[in-house]
Scaffold this motif. Structure first.
Motif, short mmCIF file in Angstrom:
data_model
loop_
_atom_site.label_atom_id
_atom_site.label_comp_id
_atom_site.label_asym_id
_atom_site.label_seq_id
_atom_site.Cartn_x
_atom_site.Cartn_y
_atom_site.Cartn_z
N LEU A 1 -8.63 -2.46 8.50
CA LEU A 1 -8.99 -3.83 9.43
C LEU A 1 -8.85 -3.63 10.88
CD1 LEU A 1 -6.15 -5.62 7.52
CD2 LEU A 1 -8.60 -5.45 7.06
N THR A 2 -8.79 -2.45 11.82
CA THR A 2 -8.97 -2.26 13.06
C THR A 2 -10.38 -2.43 13.24
OG1 THR A 2 -7.18 -0.81 13.25
CG2 THR A 2 -8.92 -1.04 14.97
N GLY A 3 -10.79 -3.29 14.26
CA GLY A 3 -12.02 -3.61 14.48
C GLY A 3 -12.90 -4.82 13.72
N THR B 1 0.97 -1.16 -0.04
CA THR B 1 -0.01 0.05 0.09
C THR B 1 0.88 1.30 0.09
OG1 THR B 1 0.01 0.16 2.56
CG2 THR B 1 -1.76 -1.13 1.26
N GLY B 2 0.33 2.49 -0.56
CA GLY B 2 1.22 3.63 -0.58
C GLY B 2 0.74 4.35 -1.55
N ALA C 1 -10.57 1.72 -1.33
CA ALA C 1 -9.67 1.16 -2.44
C ALA C 1 -9.24 -0.10 -1.92
CB ALA C 1 -8.65 2.05 -3.11
N PHE C 2 -8.59 -0.01 -0.77
CA PHE C 2 -7.90 -1.24 -0.15
C PHE C 2 -8.76 -2.53 -0.07
CE2 PHE C 2 -7.29 -3.84 3.58
CZ PHE C 2 -5.82 -4.61 3.37
N ARG C 3 -9.92 -2.41 0.46
CA ARG C 3 -11.12 -3.42 0.62
C ARG C 3 -11.34 -3.76 -0.74
NH1 ARG C 3 -14.58 -0.41 5.33
NH2 ARG C 3 -13.11 -0.98 6.70
N TYR D 1 -3.07 8.52 7.71
CA TYR D 1 -3.12 7.78 6.27
C TYR D 1 -2.59 6.24 6.46
CZ TYR D 1 -3.54 12.43 4.68
OH TYR D 1 -4.00 13.72 4.61
N GLU D 2 -2.81 5.59 7.57
CA GLU D 2 -2.44 4.12 7.84
C GLU D 2 -3.54 3.21 7.64
OE1 GLU D 2 0.59 3.65 8.31
OE2 GLU D 2 1.30 5.32 9.31
N VAL D 3 -3.54 3.04 6.00
CA VAL D 3 -4.77 2.45 5.30
C VAL D 3 -5.09 1.08 5.79
CG1 VAL D 3 -3.45 1.87 3.25
CG2 VAL D 3 -6.06 2.15 3.18
#
Length: 402
Positions: A266-268, A186-187, A233-235, A259-261
């Motif tokens: 994914l947290t929670g 990512t980035g 976009a990540f998901r 911006y820690e995607v």
């Protein structure tokens, strides 16, 4: 939102967590030719003997040793036995039979005279050197007896092991299947190799490096092109590809900044993030997302690869059923001093020189961006968390990378 500092996770605890998440792959049966690099899932027991019959170790002449005790002697040649013949005529006293390597030794013969010690005749043969009983004869089951466990479960299948299995008639083998790993970097600053760099951009390297590391460890890697620092976009990049995946492996987006995607996405949702007491590679995450094991690595390339070596590779090797999952290690003497942060296990990059008395040379500094130093290294120098300084000549543990 401000992160509240939590106690650091130990290296051992996080390694155990990743291994538990990945687990052990189920057994599958694969053709022998497709098993290179895998581990046997069950003991391999011989159903046939090796050799399966008494056969000749030489091109030459099957004889009775007593008939060639005095040489030179000329014997009539009563038969010709090529390899692959199903049967042969018994050998009579005072005669010889021409025989090829691997051909069945006829009843009545107890030795083979190699052709170089004869005149090579076809109707009769002059034997110039005698042989004792048993010479050049491979006896039935001399190598493997029926019922012998020839390879234990967990054995790594290399060329010799596959050759043995084939020689015993196994067309397929029970093995642990390869873990399937989805690799994602990512980035928003990342650009694919070969493309033009814009201001503030860098070439993406983690995906290529980690996918190669997965394959080297024995897994299957699907590399997803890097995604920008955007949760949606990540998901969108991850979720359609999770079916059949054993591990989602990400790099980047797990630290404490904005911006820690990966952390935001994914947290929670089944993944917990922590800081491990190590350098490099402190920020880590592990858990399950939509039923799939997840390991999240830092984005700096050295941090990502060192984290893979410390946490992911052992888990993949265990998943494949190998009883030994760690790289080989050695104790070496430092050729120069180094320092290490208190309370953290440091993994410095180095080169090991056994020829100079088991000396290891640190390569580059501790920085997690020094990818060229990692590329020039063949080991990691492990410094315990309670050690902050080491003098030249001090003994250290090195973990080999090759």
């Amino acid at each position: 939102m401000v992160d509240v500092p939590n106690p650091l996770t130990t290296v051992a605890a996080h390694r155990s967590r990743i291994s538990e998440l990945v687990g052990v792959m189920p057994p599958v049966t694969l053709p022998v030719a497709g098993c290179l690099g895998l581990a046997l899932a069950e003991d391999l027991v011989a159903a046939v003997a090796l050799p399966p019959f008494d056969n000749s170790a030489m091109d030459g002449y099957a004889v009775r040793a007593a008939d060639v005790a005095t040489v030179p002697v000329t014997l009539p040649v009563t038969d010709d036995i090529p390899a692959g013949r199903a049967s042969s005529t018994p050998l009579g006293p005072g005669t010889a039979q021409r025989i090829m390597t691997g051909a069945p030794v006829p009843v009545g013969a107890d030795a083979v005279v190699q052709v170089e010690w004869t005149d090579g005749g076809t109707s009769s043969v002059r034997v110039d050197r005698g042989v004792p009983a048993g010479a050049n004869v491979r006896r039935t089951a001399d190598d493997v007896a029926v019922g012998t466990t020839v390879l234990a479960a967990g054995t790594a299948l290399g060329p010799a092991q596959l050759g043995l299995a084939a020689a015993l008639g196994f067309g397929s083998l029970p093995v642990r299947r390869r873990p399937r790993v989805l690799v994602l970097s990512t980035g928003s600053e990342l650009v694919g190799p070969g493309e033009a760099l814009g201001p503030g951009q860098i070439y993406e390297s983690n995906g290529v490096m980690l996918a190669a590391a997965v394959r080297e460890a024995g897994g299957e890697a699907e590399l997803v092109r890097f995604v920008p620092d955007d949760v949606a976009a990540f998901r969108a990049a991850v979720e359609p590809r999770l079916a059949g995946v054993d591990l989602l492996l990400t790099s980047g987006g797990v630290s404490a900044g904005a911006y820690e995607v990966v952390k935001d996405a994914l947290t929670g949702r089944g993944v917990e993030f922590t800081r491990v007491a190590m350098q490099p590679g402190g920020p880590q995450g592990a858990g399950r997302y939509r039923g799939v094991a997840v390991a999240t690595l830092p984005g700096n390339p050295v941090s990502a690869q060192v984290s893979f070596e410390v946490f992911i590779r052992p888990a993949l090797r265990a998943a494949l059923g190998f009883p030994v999952v760690e790289r080989p290690t050695a104790v070496a003497a430092l050729d120069s001093p180094l320092t290490s942060p208190a309370g953290r296990t440091q993994f410095r990059r180095g080169r090991y020189d056994p020829a100079s008395g088991r000396v290891v040379t640190p390569v580059g500094g501790p920085g997690s961006h020094l990818l060229s130093a990692l590329a020039l290294s063949d080991c990691l120098i492990e410094v315990p968390p309670d050690v902050t300084e080491l003098a030249a000549g001090a003994e250290v543990l090195v973990r080999f990378l090759q």
